[in-house]
Motif scaffolding. Structure first.
Motif, PDB file in Angstrom:
ATOM      1  N   GLN A  32       0.855  -1.177   0.000  1.00 44.61           N
ATOM      2  CA  GLN A  32       0.000   0.000   0.000  1.00 44.61           C
ATOM      3  C   GLN A  32       0.895   1.232   0.000  1.00 44.61           C
ATOM      4  OE1 GLN A  32      -3.555   0.253   0.021  1.00 44.61           O
ATOM      5  NE2 GLN A  32      -2.966   2.357  -0.478  1.00 44.61           N
ATOM      6  N   HIS A 101      -3.109   0.914  -6.049  1.00 38.79           N
ATOM      7  CA  HIS A 101      -2.407   0.591  -4.800  1.00 38.79           C
ATOM      8  C   HIS A 101      -2.019   1.844  -4.009  1.00 38.79           C
ATOM      9  CE1 HIS A 101      -2.235  -3.428  -6.376  1.00 38.79           C
ATOM     10  NE2 HIS A 101      -1.666  -2.967  -7.485  1.00 38.79           N
ATOM     11  N   ARG A 103      -3.124   5.318  -1.936  1.00 39.45           N
ATOM     12  CA  ARG A 103      -4.181   6.045  -1.224  1.00 39.45           C
ATOM     13  C   ARG A 103      -3.737   7.514  -1.161  1.00 39.45           C
ATOM     14  NH1 ARG A 103      -7.955   3.887   2.790  1.00 39.45           N
ATOM     15  NH2 ARG A 103      -8.664   5.555   4.166  1.00 39.45           N
ATOM     16  N   TRP A 130      -2.824   1.123   9.626  1.00 39.19           N
ATOM     17  CA  TRP A 130      -2.224   0.063   8.841  1.00 39.19           C
ATOM     18  C   TRP A 130      -1.266  -0.747   9.692  1.00 39.19           C
ATOM     19  CZ3 TRP A 130      -4.017  -0.073   3.830  1.00 39.19           C
ATOM     20  CH2 TRP A 130      -4.717   1.072   3.410  1.00 39.19           C
TER      21      TRP A 130
END
Ligand code: NA7
Length: 566
Positions: A32, A101, A103, A130
């Motif tokens: 991410q 992938h 944000r 996360w």
């Protein structure tokens, strides 16, 4: 609040973060990327000021991991403009399916290492949380803008813009009185462009800067075909050169050449090489007398294009060795002062006293401006890395650990912070080279290390204290072989008052650096402890290289210092 689980969090969606994302995805990692801005591009998205362009040739300042991408993409100019580079980055993102992938509008605020679980717990500005085994910081070296604060600044009624926080909507200069504070690459690039549009432009200069003409030109279809026919060779040459540029430095000392020879060599380089001018002789950055010959040539060249005699002395750089601070590669900066609407304000001679409602008051006079641009640079290398709270084993923050300056093993990790990777940060060649080379090298290396960890049943990789001390000593020793430490610059922390004065980038060249990275991995990750369990649970190093601090060769056996010929 849900805790999102991934293998790797990459912070930053600029050239570095995107390349790391691609490398890690290729090896099957769940990745991410978190990005504070609302789009990809990093500094190339933020620095949208007029005239912004790369000072490395586009064919070299681009990704090499995909021959198809290399062949497809067509650069329109030798030195791409910021909008073209952004188009390239967006193309890469779409072509390799990277956007899903990432944000956006999500700033990492805190990362804390959970010692028992051997995982990073990350909290972001949008409230998301996360959990990841690895944390990769790809936050850029010149990405934390800095600006002075002047008395009365809040009274100023016009607009203030920082070059690195440029508005996304077009800025109209027509009929405006504009000020630029700062004459680094940003100030020098925007000056001629704004001069052509504004009613009046005043450039506030503190330190005259060296600059070499970009000799920019459109790329013809024939040139494009030629480069692409031999692209691998060009890449090989870049990877095996000290600076990662597409050509090798001269093999001769500037002091061995006769004055006539030097003049010829410098003249040819002046019209073609841009930043590579510093490589015409191998010792320009190693020996003051050699440097003087280049600096004197440049001073003559600069003076020769300035019409107003009273400006020549002010604009010509004298107080540091050529390229000991980052020189600019310009397109008509000095010539802009020949225009009637352009004025130089020398702040060494006449300091800025205060901002007023109308503009800026210096010791001798008051200037009225509609727009003031801060082209005052960045808190380099550590500015963005130290912004978030990064807490590791024992509750120690990175800020605390690096209070006296950054300490790393090979520029990639630091003791006390397991599974923590820094992309092109302090201790790597980064700003002393074509940064793209180290971005790619390190991204692949990080991916390899993570895969090796999985293969060996390792959950935690951590730099040893002995290894980082040895690397910092080596980085310093290499810097001492060059003229870099003789100048105040953002290489050594002089750009921010009170910042630790430590030489940060690695001056051993990208080839030497790559060899050390490979040697480290090939010999069982020298200077890293790869543990089968978290240290907190009695984990032991399982790799051969854990006890070996000195990844760097002994003094005298190292690769020649930058920018000596290969
Ligand atoms: P730089 O190269 O750090 O330049 C910053 C400029 O701003 C430089 O001329 C500084 O003068 C000047 N400056 C900084 N603070 C002040 C104050 N307080 N008063 C007057 N002048 C000041 O940043 P750039 O953005 O130009 O370049 C970075 C780029 O380099 C990057 O984007 C890459 O393209 C390569 P000083 O020299 O410190 O006296």
């Amino acid at each position: 609040m849900t805790m999102n689980e991934v293998d790797v969090i990459v912070v930053g969606a600029g050239f570095g973060g995107l390349r790391a994302l691609h490398a890690l995805r290729q090896l099957g990692k769940r990745v991410q990327v978190i990005e504070a801005s609302d789009d990809v591009g990093g500094v190339w998205y933020a620095n949208g000021y007029p005239g912004a362009r790369c000072d490395v040739e586009s064919y070299d300042y681009s990704y090499s991991f995909s021959p198809e991408l290399e062949q497809e993409w067509v650069w329109s100019e030798r030195y791409a403009t910021q909008p073209e580079i952004l188009r390239y980055i967006r193309h890469v993102v779409e072509r390799f399916g990277l956007r899903q992938h990432i944000r956006f509008e999500c700033r990492m605020e805190r990362a804390e290492y959970d010692e028992a679980a051997a995982r990073w717990r990350i909290t972001c500005s949008d409230g998301s949380q996360w959990s990841a085994q690895h944390l990769v910081m790809a936050v850029g070296q010149l990405s934390a803008p800095k600006a002075p604060t002047y008395p009365g600044q809040e009274l100023y009624a016009g607009q203030i813009i920082h070059s690195a926080l440029w508005p996304k909507e077009p800025v109209d200069f027509a009929g405006k009185r504009v000020a630029i504070i700062g004459t680094g690459s940003s100030g020098m690039q925007m000056t001629p462009v704004i001069a052509r549009q504004a009613a009046h432009l005043t450039v506030f200069q503190r330190t005259p800067n060296y600059s070499v003409p970009a000799s920019n030109a459109p790329v013809s279809p024939e040139e494009d075909r030629l480069v692409k026919a031999h692209y691998r060779q060009r890449r090989e040459q870049a990877w095996n050169s000290p600076t990662g540029l597409g050509f090798l430095p001269g093999k001769k000392s500037a002091l061995e050449a006769t004055p006539e020879e030097r003049e010829q060599v410098y003249e040819a380089a002046w019209h073609r090489l841009g930043y590579g001018f510093a490589l015409t002789y191998f010792d320009i950055l190693l020996n003051k007398q050699a440097n003087d010959t280049a600096a004197e040539f440049i001073r003559r060249k600069i003076a020769s294009v300035i019409d107003k005699p009273e400006l020549r002395d002010k604009l010509v750089p004298r107080d540091h060795a050529f390229a000991a601070r980052r020189p600019s590669v310009d397109s008509g900066y000095f010539q802009a002062f020949n225009r009637d609407n352009v004025e130089l304000a020398d702040v060494r001679e006449s300091p800025i006293v205060e901002f007023t409602e109308q503009g800026i008051r210096t010791t001798p006079k008051s200037h009225a401006f509609d727009l003031i641009i801060f082209a005052t640079g960045f808190d380099a290398f550590t500015g963005s890395l130290l912004k978030p709270e990064i807490i590791s084993r024992g509750g120690r923050s990175l800020r605390e650990k690096w209070a006296a300056g950054p300490v790393t093993q090979l520029g990639v990790g630091t003791h006390g912070f397991p599974n923590f990777f820094v992309l092109v940060g302090p201790g790597s060649p980064s700003l002393l080279s074509n940064v793209m080379v180290s971005i790619e090298e390190q991204s692949d290396w990080f991916a390899r290390m993570m895969v090796d960890m999985d293969r060996l049943g390792v959950v935690e990789a951590e730099v040893t204290e002995a290894a980082e001390q040895a690397w910092v000593a080596h980085v310093n020793a290499r810097a001492q072989e060059t003229l870099y430490p003789t100048a105040n610059s953002f290489y050594n922390g002089a750009e921010v008052p009170g910042k630790p004065r430590v030489f940060m980038p690695y001056s051993g060249g990208v080839r030497g650096y790559r060899r050390l990275l490979h040697k480290c991995a090939d010999s069982g990750y020298l200077g890293f402890e790869l543990r089968d369990k978290p240290l907190a649970q009695g984990g032991q190093a399982v790799n051969a290289g854990a006890g070996v601090a000195h990844v760097a060769p002994p003094q005298g056996e190292a690769e020649p210092a930058l920018p000596q010929a290969a």
